[in-house]
Design an enzyme around this catalytic site. Structure first.
Site, PDB file in Angstrom:
ATOM      1  N   HIS A 130      -1.872  12.422  -9.026  1.00 51.55           N
ATOM      2  CA  HIS A 130      -3.114  11.972  -8.733  1.00 51.55           C
ATOM      3  C   HIS A 130      -4.092  10.978  -9.420  1.00 51.55           C
ATOM      4  O   HIS A 130      -5.084  10.782  -9.116  1.00 51.55           O
ATOM      5  CB  HIS A 130      -3.856  13.006  -7.923  1.00 51.55           C
ATOM      6  CG  HIS A 130      -4.283  14.128  -8.826  1.00 51.55           C
ATOM      7  ND1 HIS A 130      -3.449  15.287  -8.985  1.00 51.55           N
ATOM      8  CD2 HIS A 130      -5.416  14.486  -9.375  1.00 51.55           C
ATOM      9  CE1 HIS A 130      -3.817  16.037  -9.806  1.00 51.55           C
ATOM     10  NE2 HIS A 130      -5.105  15.643 -10.195  1.00 51.55           N
ATOM     11  N   HIS A 131      -3.629  11.015 -10.797  1.00 54.11           N
ATOM     12  CA  HIS A 131      -4.318  10.356 -11.640  1.00 54.11           C
ATOM     13  C   HIS A 131      -3.891   9.096 -11.906  1.00 54.11           C
ATOM     14  O   HIS A 131      -4.227   8.324 -12.908  1.00 54.11           O
ATOM     15  CB  HIS A 131      -4.445  11.107 -13.242  1.00 54.11           C
ATOM     16  CG  HIS A 131      -5.228  12.176 -12.890  1.00 54.11           C
ATOM     17  ND1 HIS A 131      -6.676  12.544 -12.831  1.00 54.11           N
ATOM     18  CD2 HIS A 131      -4.834  13.588 -13.156  1.00 54.11           C
ATOM     19  CE1 HIS A 131      -7.094  13.602 -12.810  1.00 54.11           C
ATOM     20  NE2 HIS A 131      -5.810  14.435 -13.133  1.00 54.11           N
ATOM     21  N   ALA A 132      -2.933   8.582 -11.137  1.00 54.36           N
ATOM     22  CA  ALA A 132      -2.195   7.314 -11.247  1.00 54.36           C
ATOM     23  C   ALA A 132      -3.129   6.214 -10.554  1.00 54.36           C
ATOM     24  O   ALA A 132      -3.341   6.491  -9.510  1.00 54.36           O
ATOM     25  CB  ALA A 132      -0.819   7.286 -11.015  1.00 54.36           C
TER      26      ALA A 132
END
Length: 157
Positions: A130-132
């Site tokens: 989810h940090h991409a």
């Protein structure tokens, strides 16, 4: 349904141990489930047949960002693992990026299975990147697997 593939685990010569993320957590979780569920696990488990494709990745990520992933320094920054920048790009791809592409394919399979009615509930043991972002990765995330899975389904109609 549970989605999992042994190819989710990643590593390069133990360098991944320099980061707090457990690079073998996927197979460890699957082993624990197998101990508890036995043969029943095989009945509810599916695996992706291949890693996510470049075309599918481009549904969410900029082509320039994806091209930049051939640079170990870019990958090292996103994964917060500085020693990676001195390794050959082919090794980084095989040891880290390929497993992440397999896990992204697993998320896509889970979403597809629910949306097509193949399974009322599905969970991927990998993914959760989810940090991409569209144009960069960070926080140990290279590919935005949930966004990619949704884009793939939209492309399918």
């Amino acid at each position: 349904m549970l989605v999992y593939a042994p190819s989710y685990d990643f590593g390069i010569w133990g360098i991944e141990k320099l980061h707090p993320f457990d690079s073998h957590k996927f197979s460890k979780a699957f082993s624990l489930l197998r101990k508890r569920l036995g043969a029943e696990l095989e009945r509810v488990c599916k695996s992706p047949v291949s890693a996510i494709t470049d075309d599918e990745l481009r549904l969410v990520h900029d082509a320039s960002y994806l091209a930049s992933l051939t640079s170990p320094e870019v990958v090292a920054t996103a994964l917060e693992l500085a020693p990676l920048k001195w390794l050959p790009s082919a090794l980084v791809d095989r040891g880290l990026l390929q497993p992440m592409r397999w896990a992204t394919a697993g998320t896509s399979l889970a979403v597809h299975s629910v949306l097509t009615g193949d399974s009322p509930i599905a969970m991927n043991l990998g993914g959760g990147f989810h940090h991409a972002f569209r144009d960069h990765g960070e926080g140990f995330c290279i590919y935005a697997d949930v966004a990619i899975a949704l884009a793939v389904e939209r492309a399918r109609g």
